[in-house]
Scaffold this motif. Structure first.
Motif, PDB file in Angstrom:
ATOM      1  N   GLU A 149     -18.209  81.838 -15.633  1.00  0.00           N
ATOM      2  CA  GLU A 149     -16.981  82.586 -15.902  1.00  0.00           C
ATOM      3  C   GLU A 149     -15.718  81.745 -15.720  1.00  0.00           C
ATOM      4  O   GLU A 149     -14.664  82.097 -16.212  1.00  0.00           O
ATOM      5  CB  GLU A 149     -16.897  83.795 -14.973  1.00  0.00           C
ATOM      6  CG  GLU A 149     -18.013  84.782 -15.163  1.00  0.00           C
ATOM      7  CD  GLU A 149     -18.067  85.792 -14.030  1.00  0.00           C
ATOM      8  OE1 GLU A 149     -17.069  85.940 -13.298  1.00  0.00           O
ATOM      9  OE2 GLU A 149     -19.118  86.418 -13.875  1.00  0.00           O
ATOM     10  N   ILE A 150     -15.814  80.649 -14.963  1.00  0.00           N
ATOM     11  CA  ILE A 150     -14.634  79.856 -14.620  1.00  0.00           C
ATOM     12  C   ILE A 150     -14.561  78.656 -15.557  1.00  0.00           C
ATOM     13  O   ILE A 150     -15.544  77.939 -15.705  1.00  0.00           O
ATOM     14  CB  ILE A 150     -14.714  79.362 -13.161  1.00  0.00           C
ATOM     15  CG1 ILE A 150     -14.927  80.544 -12.212  1.00  0.00           C
ATOM     16  CG2 ILE A 150     -13.450  78.608 -12.777  1.00  0.00           C
ATOM     17  CD1 ILE A 150     -15.242  80.132 -10.781  1.00  0.00           C
ATOM     18  N   PRO A 151     -13.411  78.429 -16.203  1.00  0.00           N
ATOM     19  CA  PRO A 151     -13.306  77.232 -17.040  1.00  0.00           C
ATOM     20  C   PRO A 151     -13.657  75.975 -16.239  1.00  0.00           C
ATOM     21  O   PRO A 151     -13.157  75.778 -15.148  1.00  0.00           O
ATOM     22  CB  PRO A 151     -11.833  77.222 -17.469  1.00  0.00           C
ATOM     23  CG  PRO A 151     -11.392  78.650 -17.335  1.00  0.00           C
ATOM     24  CD  PRO A 151     -12.187  79.219 -16.184  1.00  0.00           C
ATOM     25  N   ALA A 152     -14.572  75.142 -16.793  1.00  0.00           N
ATOM     26  CA  ALA A 152     -15.072  74.014 -16.012  1.00  0.00           C
ATOM     27  C   ALA A 152     -15.151  72.718 -16.793  1.00  0.00           C
ATOM     28  O   ALA A 152     -15.710  71.757 -16.306  1.00  0.00           O
ATOM     29  CB  ALA A 152     -16.460  74.354 -15.453  1.00  0.00           C
ATOM     30  N   PHE A 153     -14.611  72.665 -17.978  1.00  0.00           N
ATOM     31  CA  PHE A 153     -14.727  71.451 -18.779  1.00  0.00           C
ATOM     32  C   PHE A 153     -13.498  70.587 -18.542  1.00  0.00           C
ATOM     33  O   PHE A 153     -12.374  71.000 -18.773  1.00  0.00           O
ATOM     34  CB  PHE A 153     -14.841  71.817 -20.258  1.00  0.00           C
ATOM     35  CG  PHE A 153     -15.114  70.634 -21.133  1.00  0.00           C
ATOM     36  CD1 PHE A 153     -16.359  70.032 -21.137  1.00  0.00           C
ATOM     37  CD2 PHE A 153     -14.132  70.125 -21.942  1.00  0.00           C
ATOM     38  CE1 PHE A 153     -16.618  68.938 -21.942  1.00  0.00           C
ATOM     39  CE2 PHE A 153     -14.382  69.036 -22.752  1.00  0.00           C
ATOM     40  CZ  PHE A 153     -15.629  68.444 -22.757  1.00  0.00           C
ATOM     41  N   CYS A 154     -13.695  69.388 -18.049  1.00  0.00           N
ATOM     42  CA  CYS A 154     -12.576  68.502 -17.751  1.00  0.00           C
ATOM     43  C   CYS A 154     -13.025  67.058 -17.890  1.00  0.00           C
ATOM     44  O   CYS A 154     -14.093  66.688 -17.409  1.00  0.00           O
ATOM     45  CB  CYS A 154     -12.086  68.757 -16.333  1.00  0.00           C
ATOM     46  SG  CYS A 154     -10.700  67.720 -15.886  1.00  0.00           S
ATOM     47  N   ILE A 155     -12.227  66.273 -18.560  1.00  0.00           N
ATOM     48  CA  ILE A 155     -12.478  64.843 -18.662  1.00  0.00           C
ATOM     49  C   ILE A 155     -11.221  64.123 -18.186  1.00  0.00           C
ATOM     50  O   ILE A 155     -10.131  64.383 -18.678  1.00  0.00           O
ATOM     51  CB  ILE A 155     -12.806  64.431 -20.111  1.00  0.00           C
ATOM     52  CG1 ILE A 155     -14.126  65.062 -20.542  1.00  0.00           C
ATOM     53  CG2 ILE A 155     -12.857  62.923 -20.252  1.00  0.00           C
ATOM     54  CD1 ILE A 155     -14.480  64.829 -21.987  1.00  0.00           C
TER      55      ILE A 155
END
Length: 184
Positions: A149-155
């Motif tokens: 449910e929590i935004p988790a995409f990060c580069i």
């Protein structure tokens, strides 16, 4: 001037006069305080101090499992930008964070809060997996499942520039990481 592209440290309205309107605009900025979390209670006090002194966002750098309820005591995530930068996949922390959000009736889709763990970027920076690639893939899969449910995409592409890459190479490496995440 790198690859025929001049990039200035900042731009003003005069620099963009006569240019086409951008496709995406940023409605506002957050003044984000970075807090290295070694003790949840101490980090909470530091976060409250930062918020009371002008910060409008928080970036928690978390290197070990902690209790998010202690970390976020008296902090209302729906009203501030918040990043949880994790040093490794922490499914237990994420599950506790989701439980706290449910308890407080926070909407992760409306909040400006997200998890940051760059699984492949860790490998790119250090040249090795956290333990073994199979264990890491399993841990990363558990992390993504917990973070549903929590935004988790990060580069984090800054390390390419810090290693000497020019702007074009930095962008190319970042897009290669995006491609790897899509394949994963």
């Amino acid at each position: 001037d790198s690859n025929g592209i001049t990039i200035h440290p900042f731009y003003s309205r005069e620099d963009i006069a006569g240019q086409p309107e951008p496709v995406v605009t940023q409605p506002g900025w957050s003044i984000c305080a970075q807090i290295r979390v070694t003790d949840a209670a101490v980090a909470n006090k530091q976060a409250l101090h930062e918020l009371n002194n002008g910060a409008s966002g928080l970036c928690f750098v978390i290197e070990q499992e902690i209790d998010p309820e202690i970390l976020l005591q008296d902090i209302e995530l729906p009203y501030i930008y918040t990043q949880f930068k994790l040093s490794h996949p922490m499914p237990a922390f994420v599950a506790s964070l989701k439980a706290l959000g449910a308890k407080k009736d926070w909407s992760w889709q409306e909040a400006e809060s997200f998890l940051s763990f760059d699984y492949i970027g860790h490998y790119a920076q250090r040249g090795n997996w956290l333990e073994s690639k199979t264990q890491d893939e399993n841990a990363f899969a558990a992390f993504l499942e917990a973070a549903e449910e929590i935004p988790a995409f990060c580069i984090d592409a800054a390390f390419f520039q810090n290693a000497g890459a020019n702007t074009t190479y930095q962008l190319a490496c970042t897009l290669a990481l995006v491609n790897e995440y899509l394949n994963l």
